[in-house]
Structure formats: C-alpha cells, structure tokens
Design a protein around this motif. Structure first.
Motif, short mmCIF file in Angstrom:
data_model
loop_
_atom_site.label_atom_id
_atom_site.label_comp_id
_atom_site.label_asym_id
_atom_site.label_seq_id
_atom_site.Cartn_x
_atom_site.Cartn_y
_atom_site.Cartn_z
N ASN A 132 1.75 -22.81 15.89
CA ASN A 132 1.29 -22.10 14.69
C ASN A 132 2.15 -20.87 14.39
O ASN A 132 2.04 -20.30 13.30
CB ASN A 132 -0.16 -21.65 14.85
CG ASN A 132 -1.14 -22.82 14.88
OD1 ASN A 132 -0.73 -23.97 14.86
ND2 ASN A 132 -2.42 -22.52 14.92
N ALA B 178 3.50 -12.63 9.12
CA ALA B 178 2.87 -13.94 9.23
C ALA B 178 2.37 -14.18 10.66
O ALA B 178 1.35 -14.84 10.86
CB ALA B 178 3.83 -15.04 8.82
N LEU B 179 3.07 -13.65 11.64
CA LEU B 179 2.62 -13.76 13.03
C LEU B 179 1.31 -13.01 13.22
O LEU B 179 0.35 -13.53 13.81
CB LEU B 179 3.69 -13.21 13.98
CG LEU B 179 5.02 -13.95 14.03
CD1 LEU B 179 6.02 -13.19 14.89
CD2 LEU B 179 4.84 -15.38 14.55
N ASN C 238 8.09 -21.89 12.30
CA ASN C 238 8.39 -22.59 11.07
C ASN C 238 8.79 -24.04 11.37
O ASN C 238 9.03 -24.40 12.53
CB ASN C 238 9.53 -21.89 10.32
CG ASN C 238 9.17 -20.47 9.92
OD1 ASN C 238 8.13 -20.24 9.31
ND2 ASN C 238 10.03 -19.51 10.25
N ASP D 22 16.75 -17.35 17.77
CA ASP D 22 15.80 -17.96 16.84
C ASP D 22 16.28 -19.34 16.41
O ASP D 22 17.36 -19.50 15.85
CB ASP D 22 15.66 -17.04 15.62
CG ASP D 22 14.38 -17.29 14.85
OD1 ASP D 22 13.48 -17.95 15.38
OD2 ASP D 22 14.29 -16.78 13.70
N LYS E 16 8.08 -17.38 12.81
CA LYS E 16 7.63 -16.83 11.54
C LYS E 16 7.89 -15.31 11.47
O LYS E 16 8.11 -14.66 12.50
CB LYS E 16 6.15 -17.12 11.34
CG LYS E 16 5.84 -18.59 11.13
CD LYS E 16 4.35 -18.83 10.93
CE LYS E 16 4.06 -20.32 10.66
NZ LYS E 16 2.61 -20.57 10.50
#
Length: 283
Positions: free
Chosen positions: A206, A219-220, A209, A120, A215
């Motif tokens: 989108n 949120a995904l 972050n 990540d 995300k």
C-alpha cells in the motif's frame, strides 16, 4: 525528494555513481517459494560497483530465526570485507523494487550509520531506464566502520508482548491482509495464523506505486492514517520475518516520524510460541 538518508532516485544515483565515497549494495532477497537465487542474479548482472549484501549470512546465525540482527562485531567485520566504512554514502537496492533493501537500510540505522538510502524502484527501474549493469566483481579496499548501536530501534518478543498488553505503542503489521486476519496460512511451516493482539494492518504494498517506487511522503502519511494508526504513539513495525517491516519504518522516516522500532523476530517468532496470544479477523 531525493534524501541520501532515506531514499534516492535512479537519476540521483546515475549522477553520483562515480563519486569516490559512494558505496552501492545489492541486498536482494526473495521468499523461498519464489525460487530465485539472489547471489546468482547479482553475479550475472548488477549496478556497476555494487557489492552483494547477504541478508541471511550477515545475521545472527546462533538464532533459530531467519536473518536476525548480527552481533556488532560481525556486522563491522562484514562491512570491512565489503569495503564499506566511515565517510561513505551508501545506496542499497534490491531486485524487486523496494523490498529487502529497506531491511538493510534499517540495519545500518540500527548500527548508527545514517548516510544510507534505498534506491527508489531498485534494479528493475534502473534497468528499465537503460542505465548500465555489469557482471564484474568490485574492487574492494578495507575501510573501518565505527558502530554505535541504537538499541531503541529494535524490539524483542518480551517488549512487544508488553506493548500489546499496555496499548502504549502502535504495532503495525506489514503482511498481506489475508495473513493478518488469519484467513491465509503462513508460508513458513509450523506457524499459527493471525496477528499480534492490538496490532494494525498496513500491507507494505500500500506504500508503493505501480512501478515499485515509494509513494510521496504526504501519501505515505495518509496510508498510515487510513489504516487507523495513531501517529502520536510510538510505533513498532512487524511482518513475517523482519524484512518488509522495514518498509514501514522507511516510510515513517520519509514523512518525519522518527519514534519507530522494528520487531526483529516478527511473526516467525510470535506465531511459533503457543503461549503467546493471537488475534484473528480484521482487528
């Protein structure tokens, strides 16, 4: 939310970097217009022990399309040469944050290898936090890999055309909105502008972050729903050439949606066929 089958943090990697069965892959790849040499950058600086995964070479070079899925035998031989095999936990990263690494994550999953995670935030986050890098080549020992190709994870142009007509899948396009609508020209010469009829647009950015990390799962899911995607339908991900589509695939896996496949040829194939229908605009 570290998960060695999808996504791990830089803290997780720093803690496990000396594990004997950990293998790290640098899968950096850039669009030609960026004028970056991924291999040269790897040679100059990489996470300790990382091996370079060449997306354009570990591919089906018989195809006119870029970095298509390699034959099983080629994938196995290249992994043996990289010293990656059965019993290894693999962490793959790239020089952009989360970009091309997701493609290699998906390719491993396609080949039946589940013990692989994307780093990540990638190399930028690793370096920003002051973790070590090196320019030394790794010490490699051969390791056999057992491959069981999961054919349900990939789709060809005929299957995607059928899904577009029938509407029984959600075809999700990771390209920027301007490319999806046809307002912007494609970066590859000779391609029409627009999108696969019936597909939905969810630009891969989108899902990230501002620091290049992915995300949180909730949120995904919200991002997919905001794009009008029916998560009850099986999904087919697409993009320009099958790289960033895998970011959508990774995101779905993060929030528990597993019935997804990737259109390997993506717009590089669809946009080049004059007989295939295209749509323009936002829908």
């Amino acid at each position: 939310m570290d998960d060695p089958k999808t996504l791990v943090s830089t803290d997780w990697l720093a803690k496990h970097i000396r594990d004997p069965d950990l293998r790290i892959l640098d899968a950096s790849w850039y669009m030609p217009a960026e004028n970056r040499d991924a291999r040269a950058e790897y040679d100059a600086a990489h996470i300790p022990g990382a091996r370079f995964f060449d997306i354009d070479e570990i591919a089906d070079l018989r195809s006119d399309l870029p970095h298509m899925v390699p034959p099983v035998e080629k994938f196995m031989s290249r992994m043996r040469a990289l010293g990656v095999g059965d019993g290894h936990q693999v962490v793959v990263y790239d020089g952009a944050g989360i970009f091309s690494a997701a493609r290699v994550w998906w390719l491993f999953r396609l080949m039946g290898q589940n013990d692989i995670a994307v780093l990540d935030g990638g190399l930028p986050k690793w370096q920003a936090e002051g973790h070590p890098i090196e320019d030394l080549p790794p010490v490699i020992r051969d390791r056999h890999m057992t491959v069981r190709r999961q054919n349900q994870m990939v789709r060809d142009v005929t299957q995607v055309a059928s899904a577009s007509k029938l509407g029984d899948h959600e075809i999700i396009d990771a390209r920027a909105a301007e490319r999806f609508s046809g307002a912007a020209s494609e970066p590859r010469a000779g391609l029409r502008s627009g999108h696969i009829p019936g597909s939905k647009n969810l630009p891969f950015g989108n899902l990230l972050n501002g620091d290049g990390t992915m995300k949180a799962p909730e949120a995904l899911r919200a991002a997919f729903e905001a794009a009008g995607i029916d998560l009850a339908k099986p999904a087919i991900t697409s993009c320009g050439s099958g790289v960033t589509a895998a970011i959508l695939s990774l995101a779905m896996e993060r929030f528990g949606k597993t019935d997804h496949a990737l259109y390997d040829g993506s717009w590089t194939e669809w946009g080049a066929f004059p007989t295939l229908p295209i749509a323009t605009g936002d829908t």
